[in-house]
Scaffold this active site. Structure first.
Site, PDB file in Angstrom:
ATOM      1  N   MET A 194      31.553  43.714  32.278  1.00  0.00           N
ATOM      2  CA  MET A 194      31.450  42.566  33.142  1.00  0.00           C
ATOM      3  C   MET A 194      32.721  42.453  33.963  1.00  0.00           C
ATOM      4  O   MET A 194      33.701  41.948  33.464  1.00  0.00           O
ATOM      5  CB  MET A 194      31.254  41.302  32.319  1.00  0.00           C
ATOM      6  N   PRO A 195      32.693  42.939  35.165  1.00  0.00           N
ATOM      7  CA  PRO A 195      33.860  42.685  36.016  1.00  0.00           C
ATOM      8  C   PRO A 195      33.896  41.216  36.443  1.00  0.00           C
ATOM      9  O   PRO A 195      32.866  40.582  36.617  1.00  0.00           O
ATOM     10  CB  PRO A 195      33.621  43.582  37.231  1.00  0.00           C
ATOM     11  N   LEU A 196      35.098  40.714  36.564  1.00  0.00           N
ATOM     12  CA  LEU A 196      35.324  39.388  37.130  1.00  0.00           C
ATOM     13  C   LEU A 196      36.076  39.621  38.422  1.00  0.00           C
ATOM     14  O   LEU A 196      37.111  40.287  38.430  1.00  0.00           O
ATOM     15  CB  LEU A 196      36.149  38.521  36.180  1.00  0.00           C
TER      16      LEU A 196
END
Length: 129
Positions: free
Chosen positions: A1-3
């Site tokens: 999950m990139p932010l």
């Protein structure tokens, strides 16, 4: 999950949405993240002060500058990162952002560095594949 965090010097809300779409498309293309894995903070700098060098590292940038920070799990290769940068330049260009104005920083971290709510470390309890 990139932010993802985007700060754009002179972007209006519609441009911010286009930048967010471009960054997400590049993450899908460059790193193969799932299409529904989208977490972004998009900010225009209308009321803020953004400082940048218009010629740092030989790149001629202007007030169309867009700063992109991506926080992601450790493990991407240098070639995957290069592919992401190329994909971002392509998608940003299609969204009307000049690729010369993109300044990108990738920050890698480990499974223990993420919580998706409830005070838990979900990646430690159920690591992603």
């Amino acid at each position: 999950m990139p932010l993802v965090r985007v700060d754009a010097v002179a972007a209006d809300p519609q441009q911010l949405d286009a930048i967010g779409d471009a960054v997400h498309a590049a993450l899908v293309d460059g790193f193969g993240i799932p299409a529904d894995d989208r977490f972004q903070v998009l900010r225009g700098a209308a009321g803020d002060r953004v400082v940048y060098d218009p010629g740092f590292r030989g790149v001629d940038r202007d007030d169309g500058a867009v700063f992109v920070q991506v926080f992601l799990r450790r493990g991407r290769t240098d070639e995957q990162k290069r592919a992401f940068y190329r994909a971002l330049a392509k998608h940003a260009g299609l969204a009307g952002i000049e690729p010369r104005n993109l300044v990108v920083a990738l920050t890698e971290n480990g499974l223990a560095d993420w919580s998706f709510g409830n005070g838990e470390a979900q990646y430690l309890d159920d690591p992603p594949s």
